[in-house]
Design a protein around this motif. Structure first.
Motif, PDB file in Angstrom:
ATOM      1  N   GLY A 451     -23.527  -5.633   1.008  1.00 46.89           N
ATOM      2  CA  GLY A 451     -23.057  -4.261   0.966  1.00 46.89           C
ATOM      3  C   GLY A 451     -21.972  -4.063  -0.073  1.00 46.89           C
ATOM      4  O   GLY A 451     -21.371  -5.015  -0.574  1.00 46.89           O
ATOM      5  N   ILE A 452     -21.696  -2.787  -0.394  1.00 47.83           N
ATOM      6  CA  ILE A 452     -20.590  -2.492  -1.317  1.00 47.83           C
ATOM      7  C   ILE A 452     -19.329  -2.137  -0.534  1.00 47.83           C
ATOM      8  O   ILE A 452     -18.312  -1.793  -1.128  1.00 47.83           O
ATOM      9  CB  ILE A 452     -20.930  -1.347  -2.287  1.00 47.83           C
ATOM     10  CG1 ILE A 452     -21.118  -0.014  -1.550  1.00 47.83           C
ATOM     11  CG2 ILE A 452     -22.152  -1.689  -3.118  1.00 47.83           C
ATOM     12  CD1 ILE A 452     -21.169   1.187  -2.466  1.00 47.83           C
ATOM     13  N   ASP A 453     -19.374  -2.243   0.779  1.00 46.04           N
ATOM     14  CA  ASP A 453     -18.226  -1.872   1.603  1.00 46.04           C
ATOM     15  C   ASP A 453     -17.254  -3.048   1.746  1.00 46.04           C
ATOM     16  O   ASP A 453     -17.645  -4.199   1.808  1.00 46.04           O
ATOM     17  CB  ASP A 453     -18.682  -1.387   2.985  1.00 46.04           C
ATOM     18  CG  ASP A 453     -19.868  -2.171   3.542  1.00 46.04           C
ATOM     19  OD1 ASP A 453     -20.411  -3.027   2.829  1.00 46.04           O
ATOM     20  OD2 ASP A 453     -20.247  -1.918   4.695  1.00 46.04           O
ATOM     21  N   GLY A 454     -15.959  -2.724   1.776  1.00 43.31           N
ATOM     22  CA  GLY A 454     -14.942  -3.704   2.127  1.00 43.31           C
ATOM     23  C   GLY A 454     -14.585  -4.732   1.077  1.00 43.31           C
ATOM     24  O   GLY A 454     -13.905  -5.720   1.384  1.00 43.31           O
ATOM     25  N   LEU A 455     -14.978  -4.528  -0.159  1.00 43.59           N
ATOM     26  CA  LEU A 455     -14.754  -5.573  -1.163  1.00 43.59           C
ATOM     27  C   LEU A 455     -13.290  -5.687  -1.573  1.00 43.59           C
ATOM     28  O   LEU A 455     -12.774  -6.798  -1.770  1.00 43.59           O
ATOM     29  CB  LEU A 455     -15.646  -5.313  -2.380  1.00 43.59           C
ATOM     30  CG  LEU A 455     -17.120  -5.608  -2.131  1.00 43.59           C
ATOM     31  CD1 LEU A 455     -18.009  -4.900  -3.128  1.00 43.59           C
ATOM     32  CD2 LEU A 455     -17.375  -7.115  -2.168  1.00 43.59           C
ATOM     33  N   LEU A 456     -12.602  -4.555  -1.731  1.00 43.76           N
ATOM     34  CA  LEU A 456     -11.167  -4.625  -2.026  1.00 43.76           C
ATOM     35  C   LEU A 456     -10.426  -5.348  -0.909  1.00 43.76           C
ATOM     36  O   LEU A 456      -9.577  -6.220  -1.169  1.00 43.76           O
ATOM     37  CB  LEU A 456     -10.597  -3.215  -2.210  1.00 43.76           C
ATOM     38  CG  LEU A 456     -10.876  -2.517  -3.534  1.00 43.76           C
ATOM     39  CD1 LEU A 456     -10.515  -1.039  -3.434  1.00 43.76           C
ATOM     40  CD2 LEU A 456     -10.087  -3.169  -4.666  1.00 43.76           C
ATOM     41  N   ILE A 479     -15.295  -5.347  -9.793  1.00 45.68           N
ATOM     42  CA  ILE A 479     -15.914  -4.396  -8.882  1.00 45.68           C
ATOM     43  C   ILE A 479     -16.338  -3.146  -9.646  1.00 45.68           C
ATOM     44  O   ILE A 479     -15.722  -2.790 -10.663  1.00 45.68           O
ATOM     45  CB  ILE A 479     -14.908  -4.043  -7.750  1.00 45.68           C
ATOM     46  CG1 ILE A 479     -15.555  -3.234  -6.623  1.00 45.68           C
ATOM     47  CG2 ILE A 479     -13.700  -3.316  -8.306  1.00 45.68           C
ATOM     48  CD1 ILE A 479     -14.648  -3.066  -5.401  1.00 45.68           C
ATOM     49  N   GLY A 480     -17.391  -2.482  -9.175  1.00 47.64           N
ATOM     50  CA  GLY A 480     -17.833  -1.227  -9.760  1.00 47.64           C
ATOM     51  C   GLY A 480     -17.094  -0.042  -9.167  1.00 47.64           C
ATOM     52  O   GLY A 480     -16.426  -0.160  -8.133  1.00 47.64           O
ATOM     53  N   ASP A 481     -17.226   1.108  -9.801  1.00 51.11           N
ATOM     54  CA  ASP A 481     -16.432   2.266  -9.380  1.00 51.11           C
ATOM     55  C   ASP A 481     -16.827   2.790  -8.006  1.00 51.11           C
ATOM     56  O   ASP A 481     -15.973   3.213  -7.227  1.00 51.11           O
ATOM     57  CB  ASP A 481     -16.513   3.390 -10.425  1.00 51.11           C
ATOM     58  CG  ASP A 481     -17.925   3.814 -10.751  1.00 51.11           C
ATOM     59  OD1 ASP A 481     -18.313   4.934 -10.388  1.00 51.11           O
ATOM     60  OD2 ASP A 481     -18.653   3.029 -11.380  1.00 51.11           O
ATOM     61  N   LEU A 482     -18.130   2.749  -7.649  1.00 53.46           N
ATOM     62  CA  LEU A 482     -18.519   3.241  -6.328  1.00 53.46           C
ATOM     63  C   LEU A 482     -18.019   2.312  -5.226  1.00 53.46           C
ATOM     64  O   LEU A 482     -17.574   2.775  -4.166  1.00 53.46           O
ATOM     65  CB  LEU A 482     -20.031   3.408  -6.234  1.00 53.46           C
ATOM     66  CG  LEU A 482     -20.651   4.525  -7.067  1.00 53.46           C
ATOM     67  CD1 LEU A 482     -22.124   4.701  -6.711  1.00 53.46           C
ATOM     68  CD2 LEU A 482     -19.904   5.838  -6.886  1.00 53.46           C
ATOM     69  N   ALA A 483     -18.093   1.012  -5.442  1.00 54.54           N
ATOM     70  CA  ALA A 483     -17.560   0.075  -4.453  1.00 54.54           C
ATOM     71  C   ALA A 483     -16.047   0.191  -4.347  1.00 54.54           C
ATOM     72  O   ALA A 483     -15.478   0.065  -3.256  1.00 54.54           O
ATOM     73  CB  ALA A 483     -17.960  -1.352  -4.825  1.00 54.54           C
ATOM     74  N   PHE A 484     -15.387   0.434  -5.469  1.00 53.28           N
ATOM     75  CA  PHE A 484     -13.932   0.634  -5.463  1.00 53.28           C
ATOM     76  C   PHE A 484     -13.585   1.857  -4.617  1.00 53.28           C
ATOM     77  O   PHE A 484     -12.698   1.824  -3.755  1.00 53.28           O
ATOM     78  CB  PHE A 484     -13.443   0.798  -6.901  1.00 53.28           C
ATOM     79  CG  PHE A 484     -11.951   0.828  -7.060  1.00 53.28           C
ATOM     80  CD1 PHE A 484     -11.235  -0.347  -7.211  1.00 53.28           C
ATOM     81  CD2 PHE A 484     -11.254   2.030  -7.075  1.00 53.28           C
ATOM     82  CE1 PHE A 484      -9.851  -0.330  -7.377  1.00 53.28           C
ATOM     83  CE2 PHE A 484      -9.884   2.063  -7.231  1.00 53.28           C
ATOM     84  CZ  PHE A 484      -9.181   0.880  -7.381  1.00 53.28           C
TER      85      PHE A 484
END
Length: 606
Positions: A451-456, A479-484
């Motif tokens: 998933g792209i959630d919670g990466l930060l 990280i990409g802008d949407l995941a950010f």
């Protein structure tokens, strides 16, 4: 009728939702949900509201349904996207708000087998929905169309019925997900015959399963496998994502004893272990796109350790040679095998298995690697070197900032002992293609559900762990802008706990990976449903959390900013702007350059 019969099914479903009273749908971008997203976009009478963050999208739909006193549909892709709906669904159940929750899913053959972006979505919301259906796979038949129209009507009626509340329909889809015709389902011409190797008989199962009792394999199994390794000279070892740093040296030793190339996913902890490359092949994601190479590089045998590697070209390569034996060594006792290509599953400790096989191979001096085995490995090593050279030389001719070059630059900039955390979608794929370093660099990512959630927050958790361990190595997140945007609130941890983190924010204003996928061939809805540009300026948000933000316009600026950021005591965000369409063009230019560079070594064969 649509060229892809899947669309007859989803279009009947969506049109029936409209007839039943659905006039608003909230959609989160994703790939697996493509058929429903396109059908909603085409349906007159249903308004589409796009939302980037699934948790926020679900509450958005909740508020809309509450005020309209009418059911609102809510759509997301597979994986943790569906889990992010849960808080709002709980609220909808407790406050009697009608929602029709639609979660796209993998088909049944890709469930519970380590397939990417796949979790168990059956009854995901438990008692907090009034009704759940794991919807049948699409068919363009009269019974199937009657079925899906009935499901649509029943779902809306139940959501509205007193007491009102959410219902959940889980919809599995097979590829292709876009409207092009489905391929003919003919018997595969290279289907593996389980009797065709290893002296098996008609009682042999299609997949042989061996479960070790004490971690390693029994002596009889070791002897059998050693015999296979000696027999199959053109073998490969594939190392997928895993976290045990000890496995790297054991895999290298086994590969050297076998004379096999070791194709190392960047999250395998094998590629950047602080040693010369040796048998480790790092640029296979690029050169396995070359038809001329793949045609010459038929393997005799493949051993796979860890989870399924990220690389799609590697998956296509394995599928092309589906008749060759594939053995998966899985220490978790699970079934990390989404390809259905494995002929053997060995449930044993990977480290112990590597040591057992390497020791047994070393014990037989008369079976030491010979010239033929060495030439196979040397050929792959030569291709790996030529690929890297072609990628570097071609990237050097680009006048603009290129997303993939971020990783080749970081390979030179990151000091020994660094931790590189990488986002999903495009960053992890560019990491796979463009990151090669002989320094000791730990590469991490969230590749369980992808998933792209919670990466930060995950990267900041690593930074906190470094404080606990008194580890001085820097932590860098790409990280990409949407995941950010998806985890922007996670930056509060940097502010509250004074955590250092260098973030490389690749900003192409939307979902960059979709420009590489078949969805890009449908421009009438592409930007709305998949490109999803936001036009946001992240600098004020980073400043709100006490971080330092810098946007770069050249590689000189990028290198300077990285060197400063690696020693910065707090949160540092470096934004690298990119343009999605141009990024695809540059990637494809690189693949052509690699193919041309390999002409001499592939025309001669091996």
């Amino acid at each position: 009728m649509p060229a892809n019969p899947l669309y007859a099914y989803v279009e009947a479903f969506v049109s029936e939702l409209r007839r039943a009273g659905i006039a608003q749908v909230v959609i989160c971008p994703g790939s697996r949900s493509t058929p429903l997203a396109l059908a909603f976009a085409e349906e007159q009478g249903i308004r589409v509201w796009m939302h980037i963050d699934e948790r926020a999208a679900a509450f958005f739909a909740l508020g809309m349904a509450k005020r309209l006193a009418s059911p609102v549909a809510l759509l997301c892709t597979s994986g943790t996207a569906a889990a992010n709906f849960f808080p709002a669904i709980i609220e909808a159940k407790l406050t009697r708000v009608p929602l029709v929750v639609l979660t796209a899913d993998r088909p049944h053959e890709l469930r519970d087998c380590g397939a990417p972006q796949a979790i168990d979505q059956n009854r995901l919301y438990g008692v907090y929905v009034k009704w759940f259906v794991d919807v049948a796979l699409p068919e363009a038949t009269t019974p199937a169309l009657r079925y899906i129209r009935t499901v649509a009507n029943r779902a809306v009626a139940l959501a509205k019925a007193t007491p009102a509340g959410p219902v959940h329909l889980n919809l599995p889809f097979r590829e292709p997900l876009t409207p092009e015709p489905q391929p003919q389902l003919l018997p595969p011409v290279t289907e593996r015959d389980p009797l065709a190797w290893d002296g098996r008989n008609e009682q042999t199962p299609y997949v042989r399963v061996t479960t070790a009792q004490q971690g390693g394999l029994p002596a009889t199994e070791v002897a059998r496998l050693v015999g296979l390794l000696r027999l199959h000279r053109r073998g490969l070892i594939a190392a997928g994502p895993q976290s045990d740093p000890r496995l790297a040296s054991a895999l290298r030793r086994l590969a050297e004893r076998c004379g096999y190339p070791l194709l190392a996913d960047p999250l395998s902890q094998v590629r950047n272990a602080g040693q010369p490359a040796g048998p480790v092949i790092s640029s296979y994601d690029a050169f396995l796109r070359s038809e001329r190479f793949v045609a010459e590089a038929a393997p005799d045998l493949v051993l796979r350790f860890g989870a399924m590697p990220t690389s799609k070209p590697l998956l296509l390569y394995l599928q092309r040679y589906a008749d060759r034996p594939l053995l998966v060594i899985d220490g978790s006792g699970g079934w990390e095998e989404p390809t259905q290509l494995a002929c053997e599953m060995l449930h044993a400790d990977p480290l112990t298995v590597c040591e057992q096989l390497a020791d047994a191979l070393a014990a037989g001096d008369e079976h030491a690697p010979g010239e033929k085995k060495a030439s196979w490995l040397e050929w792959w090593q030569q291709v790996d070197r030529l690929t890297r050279q072609a990628l570097c030389q071609t990237m050097g001719t680009f006048t603009e900032l290129f997303e993939g070059r971020v990783f080749s630059e970081l390979a030179e900039l990151l000091p020994d002992g660094s931790t590189l955390y990488v986002g999903n979608s495009m960053p992890v794929r560019d990491l796979d293609t463009f990151f090669w370093s002989e320094r000791r660099i730990r590469c991490l990512g969230n590749r369980g559900a992808n998933g792209i959630d919670g990466l930060l927050s995950s990267a900041l958790g690593v930074s906190a762990a470094h404080q606990v361990l008194a580890d001085s190595g820097p932590v860098v997140l790409v990280i990409g802008d949407l995941a950010f945007l998806h985890d922007l609130n996670g930056l509060i941890a940097a502010h509250l706990h004074k955590l250092p983190l260098l973030v490389i924010l690749i900003n192409n204003d939307g979902g960059g990976i979709f420009s590489f996928l078949p969805q890009a061939a449908y421009p009438e809805h592409f930007e709305q449903l998949f490109g999803t540009p936001t036009g946001l300026d992240f600098a004020p948000a980073v400043g709100m959390y006490g971080g330092h933000f810098r946007r770069v316009a050249s590689w000189e600026e990028f290198r300077t900013a990285c060197r400063e950021g690696l020693s910065y005591p707090g949160l540092q965000v470096i934004e690298l702007p990119s343009e999605r369409t141009r990024n695809v063009q540059l990637h494809r230019q690189l693949w052509r350059a690699v193919d041309q560079a390999l002409y001499s070594v592939t025309s001669e064969g091996i």
